[in-house]
Design an enzyme around this catalytic site. Structure first.
Site, mmCIF file in Angstrom:
data_model
loop_
_atom_site.group_PDB
_atom_site.id
_atom_site.type_symbol
_atom_site.label_atom_id
_atom_site.label_comp_id
_atom_site.label_asym_id
_atom_site.label_seq_id
_atom_site.Cartn_x
_atom_site.Cartn_y
_atom_site.Cartn_z
ATOM 1 N N ASP A 102 0.692 -1.439 -0.089
ATOM 2 C CA ASP A 102 -0.145 0.382 0.017
ATOM 3 C C ASP A 102 0.508 1.188 -0.183
ATOM 4 O OD1 ASP A 102 -2.556 -1.280 0.659
ATOM 5 O OD2 ASP A 102 -2.883 -1.453 2.383
HETATM 6 N N1 URA Z 1 -1.852 -6.159 3.758
HETATM 7 C C1 URA Z 1 -1.695 -4.296 3.755
HETATM 8 O O1 URA Z 1 -3.383 -4.415 4.493
HETATM 9 N N2 URA Z 1 -1.608 -3.682 3.824
HETATM 10 C C2 URA Z 1 0.125 -3.903 2.819
HETATM 11 O O2 URA Z 1 0.652 -3.251 2.170
HETATM 12 C C3 URA Z 1 -0.019 -5.279 2.855
HETATM 13 C C4 URA Z 1 -0.411 -6.024 3.187
#
Ligand code: URA
Length: 237
Positions: A102
């Site tokens: 993310d």
């Molecule tokens: N899970 C999430 O919620 N975000 C990420 O970036 C990776 C795994």
């Protein structure tokens, strides 16, 4: 292969730019400065320019420590991408992130132009584990550990595969999570159904390969053939 051709190919430079780099003593072969453009490289020789290892391979594999605020994409109309962080290196390669983090998450992103390799690492049936450090807004409880081990059912009804949740001994607001699948926002959504907020999420390893902690946020390096083998060794099937 001649050293100048190798450097030009690997660093995506013209032959004369590669010769300039070699003449200035910025290129090493097996750790020794080599100023001979026509030096004949042997199988297994390791070539570096300005201390960075140059890939002789058909494909490029990069370990990057993603900072927050950067998106896991090759191009983006608005935000800086993980490929932008390479600062124009490998301009003729179609590099992409093999797996997403993310925008707010940090840590290990693997960049490559090898589609088959990326598929091996990402395919759900290969079960390559991804390891994360998470900082939570509530302490981890035994019930949460059990819920992760049993498989959390997300708000949309999807049940996740069993995952490991290991609270930090010194700080129960911090934990390690190991996932073998990659569903969008998976960790945040898994904690979300348990009413826990995720304040920080940092990927520390993909399969058996840990993020090189000497890489500052935004920094990157090529992975070695041994490290690539560690990643491949993590894929099942
Ligand atoms: N899970 C999430 O919620 N975000 C990420 O970036 C990776 C795994």
């Amino acid at each position: 292969m001649r050293l100048d051709k190798f450097v030009a190919d690997a660093a995506q430079l013209t032959r004369s730019a590669a010769r300039g780099l070699i003449a200035k003593g910025r290129v090493t072969v097996n750790g020794q400065v080599c100023k001979k453009a026509d030096y004949a490289l042997k199988e297994g020789d390791s070539v570096c320019a300005d201390g960075k290892s140059l890939a002789s391979e058909e494909y490029v594999y990069i370990m990057l420590n993603k900072p927050a605020g950067v998106v896991s994409a090759s191009t983006d109309g608005r935000d800086k991408t993980v490929v932008d962080l390479l600062g124009g290196a490998y301009p003729r390669r179609q590099l992409f992130p093999a797996g997403r983090l993310d925008k707010t998450s940090t840590g290990f992103v693997l960049l490559t132009d090898d589609g088959a390799f990326a598929h091996d690492i990402l395919a759900p049936k290969r079960h390559v584990p991804k390891t994360y450090r998470v900082v939570l807004d509530a302490p981890v409880t035994p019930a949460m550990v059990e819920a992760f081990a049993a498989g959390v059912t997300l708000a949309d009804g999807q049940t996740m595969q069993p995952a490991l949740l290991i609270p930090d001994e010194a700080d129960p607001f911090t934990a390690t999570v190991v996932l073998r699948q990659g569903v969008y926002h998976q960790i945040k959504r898994m904690f979300g159904v348990l009413d826990v907020g995720v304040n920080g999420l940092h990927r520390t390893a993909i399969g058996g390969l840990a993020l090189d902690e000497s890489l500052a946020p935004g920094a990157w390096r090529l992975i070695t053939p041994e490290e690539k083998a560690l990643l491949q060794g993590s894929a099942e099937g």
